[in-house]
Motif scaffolding. Structure first.
Motif, PDB file in Angstrom:
ATOM      1  N   VAL A  24       0.848  -1.198   0.000  1.00 42.94           N
ATOM      2  CA  VAL A  24       0.000   0.000   0.000  1.00 42.94           C
ATOM      3  C   VAL A  24       0.883   1.247   0.000  1.00 42.94           C
ATOM      4  O   VAL A  24       0.659   2.191  -0.759  1.00 42.94           O
ATOM      5  CB  VAL A  24      -0.955   0.008   1.225  1.00 42.94           C
ATOM      6  CG1 VAL A  24      -1.689   1.336   1.349  1.00 42.94           C
ATOM      7  CG2 VAL A  24      -1.936  -1.150   1.140  1.00 42.94           C
ATOM      8  N   PHE A  25       1.917   1.240   0.828  1.00 38.04           N
ATOM      9  CA  PHE A  25       2.835   2.375   0.910  1.00 38.04           C
ATOM     10  C   PHE A  25       3.518   2.622  -0.434  1.00 38.04           C
ATOM     11  O   PHE A  25       3.605   3.752  -0.905  1.00 38.04           O
ATOM     12  CB  PHE A  25       3.880   2.109   2.003  1.00 38.04           C
ATOM     13  CG  PHE A  25       4.832   3.239   2.236  1.00 38.04           C
ATOM     14  CD1 PHE A  25       4.409   4.403   2.861  1.00 38.04           C
ATOM     15  CD2 PHE A  25       6.144   3.149   1.827  1.00 38.04           C
ATOM     16  CE1 PHE A  25       5.293   5.455   3.084  1.00 38.04           C
ATOM     17  CE2 PHE A  25       7.038   4.190   2.046  1.00 38.04           C
ATOM     18  CZ  PHE A  25       6.599   5.350   2.671  1.00 38.04           C
ATOM     19  N   LYS A  26       3.972   1.552  -1.083  1.00 37.88           N
ATOM     20  CA  LYS A  26       4.668   1.666  -2.365  1.00 37.88           C
ATOM     21  C   LYS A  26       3.737   2.223  -3.439  1.00 37.88           C
ATOM     22  O   LYS A  26       4.125   3.107  -4.216  1.00 37.88           O
ATOM     23  CB  LYS A  26       5.223   0.315  -2.793  1.00 37.88           C
ATOM     24  CG  LYS A  26       6.046   0.380  -4.064  1.00 37.88           C
ATOM     25  CD  LYS A  26       6.675  -0.960  -4.364  1.00 37.88           C
ATOM     26  CE  LYS A  26       7.580  -0.817  -5.575  1.00 37.88           C
ATOM     27  NZ  LYS A  26       7.233  -1.630  -6.673  1.00 37.88           N
ATOM     28  N   ILE A  27       2.522   1.726  -3.488  1.00 40.46           N
ATOM     29  CA  ILE A  27       1.558   2.219  -4.483  1.00 40.46           C
ATOM     30  C   ILE A  27       1.266   3.695  -4.250  1.00 40.46           C
ATOM     31  O   ILE A  27       1.279   4.498  -5.188  1.00 40.46           O
ATOM     32  CB  ILE A  27       0.262   1.379  -4.453  1.00 40.46           C
ATOM     33  CG1 ILE A  27       0.540  -0.020  -4.997  1.00 40.46           C
ATOM     34  CG2 ILE A  27      -0.851   2.062  -5.246  1.00 40.46           C
ATOM     35  CD1 ILE A  27      -0.563  -1.017  -4.750  1.00 40.46           C
ATOM     36  N   LYS A  28       1.019   4.079  -3.003  1.00 44.69           N
ATOM     37  CA  LYS A  28       0.765   5.489  -2.699  1.00 44.69           C
ATOM     38  C   LYS A  28       1.963   6.347  -3.095  1.00 44.69           C
ATOM     39  O   LYS A  28       1.811   7.404  -3.700  1.00 44.69           O
ATOM     40  CB  LYS A  28       0.453   5.682  -1.209  1.00 44.69           C
ATOM     41  CG  LYS A  28      -0.919   5.234  -0.801  1.00 44.69           C
ATOM     42  CD  LYS A  28      -1.142   5.557   0.671  1.00 44.69           C
ATOM     43  CE  LYS A  28      -2.524   5.226   1.146  1.00 44.69           C
ATOM     44  NZ  LYS A  28      -2.749   5.680   2.532  1.00 44.69           N
TER      45      LYS A  28
END
Length: 95
Positions: A24-28
């Motif tokens: 989730v962090f990487k996508i954001k």
């Protein structure tokens, strides 16, 4: 007074330190980078960007641009990209 150098961290290490799911962090992070790059290239201010998306404020844009990814959902980031006429493609693969 001795100053200590900060060791650079990977996205995975930052996500772990902050207690956030890495994917989730990487996508954001990637979506925010695309928004920032487009905004810079097209000289779109944070205020202008906020006015392009319903319910978005310049303060929230400022927070995400400074790395506070918890202040924005993936849905809202995609909504911002749509307002900028940027297409988003999602690809999933087995780990």
């Amino acid at each position: 007074m001795k100053t200590e150098k900060l060791k650079p961290q990977s996205l995975e290490e930052v996500a772990k330190d902050w207690g956030i799911d890495y994917q989730v962090f990487k996508i954001k992070f990637e979506l925010i980078e695309a928004i920032k790059k487009y905004s810079d290239e097209h000289k779109i201010s944070q205020r202008k960007l906020a006015s392009m998306v319903s319910g978005l404020t310049q303060d929230r844009i400022s927070k995400i641009f400074s790395g506070q990814v918890g202040h924005m959902t993936i849905d809202k980031l995609i909504e911002i990209l749509s307002a900028l006429k940027i297409k988003v493609a999602v690809k999933a693969k087995a780990a």
